[in-house]
Design a protein around this motif. Sequence first.
Motif, PDB file in Angstrom:
ATOM      1  N   LEU A 168       0.845  -1.197   0.000  1.00  0.00           N
ATOM      2  CA  LEU A 168       0.000   0.000   0.000  1.00  0.00           C
ATOM      3  C   LEU A 168       0.878   1.243   0.000  1.00  0.00           C
ATOM      4  CD1 LEU A 168      -2.929   0.929   0.064  1.00  0.00           C
ATOM      5  CD2 LEU A 168      -2.841   0.880   2.550  1.00  0.00           C
ATOM      6  N   PHE A 169       1.135   1.772  -1.171  1.00  0.00           N
ATOM      7  CA  PHE A 169       2.039   2.914  -1.366  1.00  0.00           C
ATOM      8  C   PHE A 169       1.263   4.184  -1.042  1.00  0.00           C
ATOM      9  CE2 PHE A 169       4.873   5.624  -4.030  1.00  0.00           C
ATOM     10  CZ  PHE A 169       6.092   5.169  -3.565  1.00  0.00           C
ATOM     11  N   ARG A 170       1.233   4.542   0.240  1.00  0.00           N
ATOM     12  CA  ARG A 170       0.298   5.562   0.722  1.00  0.00           C
ATOM     13  C   ARG A 170       1.019   6.647   1.510  1.00  0.00           C
ATOM     14  NH1 ARG A 170      -3.776   3.301   5.011  1.00  0.00           N
ATOM     15  NH2 ARG A 170      -1.936   3.649   6.300  1.00  0.00           N
ATOM     16  N   PHE A 171       0.586   7.904   1.292  1.00  0.00           N
ATOM     17  CA  PHE A 171       1.186   9.052   1.949  1.00  0.00           C
ATOM     18  C   PHE A 171       0.110   9.881   2.635  1.00  0.00           C
ATOM     19  CE2 PHE A 171       4.054   7.733  -1.288  1.00  0.00           C
ATOM     20  CZ  PHE A 171       5.323   7.982  -0.795  1.00  0.00           C
ATOM     21  N   ASN A 172       0.490  10.512   3.762  1.00  0.00           N
ATOM     22  CA  ASN A 172      -0.454  11.393   4.433  1.00  0.00           C
ATOM     23  C   ASN A 172      -0.423  12.780   3.795  1.00  0.00           C
ATOM     24  OD1 ASN A 172       1.774  12.798   5.550  1.00  0.00           O
ATOM     25  ND2 ASN A 172       1.774  11.500   7.367  1.00  0.00           N
ATOM     26  N   SER A 173      -1.242  13.688   4.306  1.00  0.00           N
ATOM     27  CA  SER A 173      -1.375  15.016   3.697  1.00  0.00           C
ATOM     28  C   SER A 173      -0.098  15.838   3.798  1.00  0.00           C
ATOM     29  CB  SER A 173      -2.533  15.775   4.346  1.00  0.00           C
ATOM     30  OG  SER A 173      -2.303  15.946   5.737  1.00  0.00           O
ATOM     31  N   ARG A 174       0.813  15.472   4.708  1.00  0.00           N
ATOM     32  CA  ARG A 174       2.082  16.188   4.852  1.00  0.00           C
ATOM     33  C   ARG A 174       3.197  15.571   4.009  1.00  0.00           C
ATOM     34  NH1 ARG A 174      -0.057  15.323   9.677  1.00  0.00           N
ATOM     35  NH2 ARG A 174       1.442  13.687  10.167  1.00  0.00           N
TER      36      ARG A 174
END
Length: 324
Positions: A168-174
């Motif tokens: 799951l190549f996932r990033f937060n808003s920052r």
Amino acid sequence: MKKYNTKESEPCIVKDLFYEYNVGAKPFLKWVGGKRQLLNDFQELYPKELKNKTIKNYYEPFVGGGAVFFDVAQNFEIENAFLYDINEELILTYLVIQKDVTKLLEFLHRYDKQYKKLSEVKQKEYYYDIRESFNQQRFNIDYDKYSENWIPRAAQTIFLNRTCFNGLFRFNSRGGFNSPQGKYKNPKIVDEPNLLNVSKLLEIATIKKADFKEVKHDLNGVSSFLYFDPPYKPISKTSSFTSYSKLNFEDDEQLQLASLYYELNERGYKLMLSNSDPKNTDPSDDFFDDIYKDYRITRVDAKRSINSDPKKRKSIKEIVVTNY
């Protein structure tokens, strides 16, 4: 791209180009929403001009895992590929594989050796240490200028992708990578033969960190095929796994993409676009049927791949929009 001798005594340069780059490359990252499972369906939907060898340029403004690029570049006689994504970590990794695959492999072999000799508890610590380092070091990276420090960065990206939960190549808003560790007995952290093949195939590619709208500035003649695979419109309130970068892709962006699709259709390009089908959960949801009403819409079956329970990875419909 390589230059070829065009004297009459030399072999046919198109065939040489085609066979040289048909190397068996495949996506090097696990990718939620990747298209490998749909390639058989897609091959039936590609434009006939691709099959009869009159299309020479391929464009993919949301390259992601690149499954369609790998398919098109190795099975059809294109000469140039133009690959874009807004995700700076993804584009950084593509460029490192293209330019410095040998040095990248050295880092990956080191990660592979270190990680696999550890106990399960120590592997967890190692994973989160790498993730923390990855997130902290992003402030020291110039994503607009290629440099040596891109190489260990790309190695961390591949390591995290291969050892995180479900790829799951996932990033937060920052902009911080926030996927948890996955449970794998023997993760394939380094796939040297494939990375070498990918590097070879990328010799025909121009790779850019860019918004999807930038593609219209690079188009080179109407003998071109564009495939759009944007972050999918969520099919339920709990399936919004679109944060592959710190930027969101909402209905407004979908409408902007539809506007670009209409513009490029008027300019004569062959276009193909895929997305989730909102009718999976709401049969009355005509969002895509409405915004692409002037084009051919085909629905194909796909498997869910995010759910941790394999029994819940049921078949759903995806849409494919073509202008031919």
